[in-house]
Scaffold this motif. Structure first.
Motif, PDB file in Angstrom:
ATOM      1  N   LEU A  47       0.834  -1.205   0.000  1.00 46.05           N
ATOM      2  CA  LEU A  47       0.000   0.000   0.000  1.00 46.05           C
ATOM      3  C   LEU A  47       0.866   1.252   0.000  1.00 46.05           C
ATOM      4  O   LEU A  47       0.763   2.109   0.875  1.00 46.05           O
ATOM      5  CB  LEU A  47      -0.956  -0.022   1.196  1.00 46.05           C
ATOM      6  CG  LEU A  47      -1.988  -1.150   1.194  1.00 46.05           C
ATOM      7  CD1 LEU A  47      -2.869  -1.082   2.441  1.00 46.05           C
ATOM      8  CD2 LEU A  47      -2.841  -1.092  -0.057  1.00 46.05           C
ATOM      9  N   TYR A  49       2.292   4.828  -2.048  1.00 45.32           N
ATOM     10  CA  TYR A  49       1.721   5.827  -2.938  1.00 45.32           C
ATOM     11  C   TYR A  49       1.711   5.282  -4.363  1.00 45.32           C
ATOM     12  O   TYR A  49       2.615   4.542  -4.768  1.00 45.32           O
ATOM     13  CB  TYR A  49       2.550   7.113  -2.926  1.00 45.32           C
ATOM     14  CG  TYR A  49       2.378   7.983  -1.712  1.00 45.32           C
ATOM     15  CD1 TYR A  49       1.176   8.629  -1.459  1.00 45.32           C
ATOM     16  CD2 TYR A  49       3.441   8.182  -0.830  1.00 45.32           C
ATOM     17  CE1 TYR A  49       1.029   9.443  -0.349  1.00 45.32           C
ATOM     18  CE2 TYR A  49       3.297   8.998   0.289  1.00 45.32           C
ATOM     19  CZ  TYR A  49       2.082   9.626   0.523  1.00 45.32           C
ATOM     20  OH  TYR A  49       1.941  10.427   1.615  1.00 45.32           O
ATOM     21  N   GLY A  50       0.708   5.687  -5.123  1.00 43.22           N
ATOM     22  CA  GLY A  50       0.753   5.429  -6.547  1.00 43.22           C
ATOM     23  C   GLY A  50       1.571   6.513  -7.231  1.00 43.22           C
ATOM     24  O   GLY A  50       2.094   7.427  -6.588  1.00 43.22           O
ATOM     25  N   VAL A  77      -9.012  10.861  -9.874  1.00 47.76           N
ATOM     26  CA  VAL A  77      -9.935  10.282  -8.892  1.00 47.76           C
ATOM     27  C   VAL A  77     -11.365  10.500  -9.393  1.00 47.76           C
ATOM     28  O   VAL A  77     -12.094  11.365  -8.910  1.00 47.76           O
ATOM     29  CB  VAL A  77      -9.724  10.895  -7.496  1.00 47.76           C
ATOM     30  CG1 VAL A  77     -10.590  10.164  -6.469  1.00 47.76           C
ATOM     31  CG2 VAL A  77      -8.264  10.812  -7.087  1.00 47.76           C
ATOM     32  N   SER A 249      -1.797  11.084  -5.494  1.00 46.30           N
ATOM     33  CA  SER A 249      -1.968   9.977  -6.432  1.00 46.30           C
ATOM     34  C   SER A 249      -3.322   9.342  -6.189  1.00 46.30           C
ATOM     35  O   SER A 249      -3.984   9.631  -5.193  1.00 46.30           O
ATOM     36  CB  SER A 249      -0.869   8.927  -6.250  1.00 46.30           C
ATOM     37  OG  SER A 249      -1.041   8.217  -5.028  1.00 46.30           O
ATOM     38  N   CYS A 250      -3.723   8.486  -7.107  1.00 46.49           N
ATOM     39  CA  CYS A 250      -4.893   7.646  -6.859  1.00 46.49           C
ATOM     40  C   CYS A 250      -4.493   6.498  -5.931  1.00 46.49           C
ATOM     41  O   CYS A 250      -3.310   6.211  -5.746  1.00 46.49           O
ATOM     42  CB  CYS A 250      -5.447   7.080  -8.172  1.00 46.49           C
ATOM     43  SG  CYS A 250      -6.092   8.311  -9.304  1.00 46.49           S
ATOM     44  N   SER A 251      -5.476   5.831  -5.364  1.00 45.34           N
ATOM     45  CA  SER A 251      -5.206   4.654  -4.550  1.00 45.34           C
ATOM     46  C   SER A 251      -4.640   3.543  -5.431  1.00 45.34           C
ATOM     47  O   SER A 251      -5.240   3.198  -6.453  1.00 45.34           O
ATOM     48  CB  SER A 251      -6.492   4.176  -3.883  1.00 45.34           C
ATOM     49  OG  SER A 251      -6.375   2.816  -3.479  1.00 45.34           O
ATOM     50  N   PRO A 252      -3.504   2.947  -5.068  1.00 45.37           N
ATOM     51  CA  PRO A 252      -2.990   1.826  -5.854  1.00 45.37           C
ATOM     52  C   PRO A 252      -3.931   0.628  -5.846  1.00 45.37           C
ATOM     53  O   PRO A 252      -3.936  -0.165  -6.795  1.00 45.37           O
ATOM     54  CB  PRO A 252      -1.649   1.504  -5.198  1.00 45.37           C
ATOM     55  CG  PRO A 252      -1.733   2.075  -3.824  1.00 45.37           C
ATOM     56  CD  PRO A 252      -2.614   3.283  -3.940  1.00 45.37           C
ATOM     57  N   VAL A 253      -4.738   0.498  -4.795  1.00 48.04           N
ATOM     58  CA  VAL A 253      -5.725  -0.578  -4.759  1.00 48.04           C
ATOM     59  C   VAL A 253      -6.786  -0.333  -5.831  1.00 48.04           C
ATOM     60  O   VAL A 253      -7.149  -1.242  -6.605  1.00 48.04           O
ATOM     61  CB  VAL A 253      -6.379  -0.694  -3.366  1.00 48.04           C
ATOM     62  CG1 VAL A 253      -7.487  -1.749  -3.373  1.00 48.04           C
ATOM     63  CG2 VAL A 253      -5.336  -1.034  -2.310  1.00 48.04           C
ATOM     64  N   ASP A 254      -7.286   0.898  -5.905  1.00 50.27           N
ATOM     65  CA  ASP A 254      -8.262   1.238  -6.941  1.00 50.27           C
ATOM     66  C   ASP A 254      -7.674   1.038  -8.330  1.00 50.27           C
ATOM     67  O   ASP A 254      -8.347   0.549  -9.246  1.00 50.27           O
ATOM     68  CB  ASP A 254      -8.720   2.690  -6.781  1.00 50.27           C
ATOM     69  CG  ASP A 254      -9.771   2.857  -5.697  1.00 50.27           C
ATOM     70  OD1 ASP A 254     -10.138   1.852  -5.074  1.00 50.27           O
ATOM     71  OD2 ASP A 254     -10.220   3.997  -5.480  1.00 50.27           O
ATOM     72  N   GLU A 255      -6.419   1.443  -8.515  1.00 48.20           N
ATOM     73  CA  GLU A 255      -5.803   1.295  -9.834  1.00 48.20           C
ATOM     74  C   GLU A 255      -5.631  -0.172 -10.219  1.00 48.20           C
ATOM     75  O   GLU A 255      -5.820  -0.546 -11.382  1.00 48.20           O
ATOM     76  CB  GLU A 255      -4.466   2.021  -9.868  1.00 48.20           C
ATOM     77  CG  GLU A 255      -4.600   3.528  -9.847  1.00 48.20           C
ATOM     78  CD  GLU A 255      -3.319   4.270 -10.136  1.00 48.20           C
ATOM     79  OE1 GLU A 255      -3.391   5.444 -10.543  1.00 48.20           O
ATOM     80  OE2 GLU A 255      -2.237   3.658  -9.973  1.00 48.20           O
TER      81      GLU A 255
END
Length: 377
Positions: A47, A49-50, A77, A249-255
């Protein structure tokens, strides 16, 4: 104090009624459909940063679907974030922005919030929400920095023909050479059945910016993943910097989940196109049965359309009775004034997960129509 005006459309993210025909989405993807493809057996997902521009793999998938290079894509986002970053980057106080209306209010609000003077390009139910090029030309000036359009439009679902878009690009070059054409294409891929989705406008020119997201066509609004596409390297870098300065950044999980959506996009979009075609036909049949009370503009794509109550039957009091009756049946549509449209108009979303659910919901609207009109006779 408020930089953004209030709008009742915010209720769409609150408690929903039993039948929410105010929404413009189809059935949502379930998390379980994506987990294995997104993470596999690797439970040690980091988890961190993206990246500010967005993950390279996701940008490449987006680029592949729009006929551009991955370096042309900035992941945001959601689509609304992209619209805000564009407004914030391109406009200052005193600049002019032309906005086609009715409109999804966040598109207009982002421009107004950064101090731009917004000028409305009116789209009318009576003309099928088609753009009047002569009216647009009169609104343009050397002070115009942004022309904000959507295709298909929200709330109508009406698409702008490719030839019209080409004429608009040429018109901007002549009458507003500093302007950027911003096109929200969020509903573009939500075609009906075997209909082909129209090509993206991203390739129309260097001063064209395409905006979209996973929220509508891909049934993944909860991921909050959108994007802006521009072939102008300086603007792209400015958008990346603005993104970093607002959300990093966007969430790396979302990406990662978004990448899984793209890799299953054939199945996901195919299922939704089949459903939309069935639901559109049911909606069209329903409109035909109630032609004495209501009329509509048939959409070109998306799970949304505009309907209008017949003026001869619905005065202001009858319109109020109509919405009160809908509330009694735990059913909601989106009133036209949410988008800057006539009070007789409302947006109806027909993306409910099954034909049965949509049929029941439309019958609730039928009863509300009859109750409201009957009370006034």
């Amino acid at each position: 104090m408020a930089r953004f005006p209030d709008n009742e459309i915010i209720s769409l993210v609150g408690k929903a009624p039993r039948f929410d025909l105010a929404e413009s989405v189809g059935p949502s993807v379930r998390l379980a459909e994506l987990l294995d493809m997104a993470f596999g057996d690797d439970a040690d997902f980091s988890l961190d940063y993206g990246t500010a521009a967005g993950s390279p793999g996701l940008r490449q998938e987006i680029a592949n679907e729009h006929g551009v290079d991955a370096d042309d894509v900035v992941v945001t986002v959601g689509g609304a974030h992209a619209l805000f970053l564009i407004a914030f980057t391109l406009c200052q106080a005193g600049d002019e922005a032309v906005v086609a209306e009715p409109v999804f209010p966040l598109a207009r609000n982002a421009l107004a919030a950064v101090g731009a003077t917004t000028r409305a390009l009116p789209l009318s139910f009576d003309t099928g929400y088609r753009i009047d090029l002569d009216a647009l030309r009169k609104l343009l000036s050397p002070k115009t920095k942004v022309l904000s359009l959507a295709s298909p439009q929200n709330p109508s679902g009406v698409a702008i023909p490719a030839q019209t878009l080409r004429e608009i690009v040429a018109m901007l070059a002549e009458h507003a050479p500093k302007a950027w054409l911003v096109i929200d294409e969020t509903y573009r891929e939500a075609a009906y059945g075997d209909d082909a989705a129209v090509p993206s406008a991203a390739g129309l020119g260097d001063r064209v910016i395409s905006v979209s997201s996973l929220s509508k066509c891909h049934g993944s609004a909860g991921l909050r993943i959108g994007w802006a596409i521009t072939r102008d390297a300086a603007l792209r870098q400015a958008l990346v910097t603005a993104k970093f300065s607002t959300v990093i950044s966007c969430s790396p999980v979302d990406e990662a989940l978004a990448l899984a959506v793209f890799r299953q996009r054939g199945r996901i979009i195919g299922e939704r196109r089949k459903l939309l075609a069935q639901n559109l036909q049911l909606t069209q049949n329903w409109v035909s049965r109630h032609a004495s009370h209501i009329e509509w503009v048939r959409p070109d794509a998306g799970a949304l359309c505009c309907m209008r109550l017949r003026r001869e039957l619905f005065d202001a009091a009858a319109v109020e009775r109509f919405y009160a009756a809908l509330a009694r049946y735990s059913t909601r549509v989106a009133p036209g004034p949410w988008f800057g449209d006539d009070p007789l108009v409302f947006r109806l979303g027909f993306g409910l997960p099954t034909l049965t659910q949509l049929a029941i919901a439309l019958e609730c609207v039928s009863v509300a129509l009859m109750d409201a009109a009957r009370a006034g006779t």
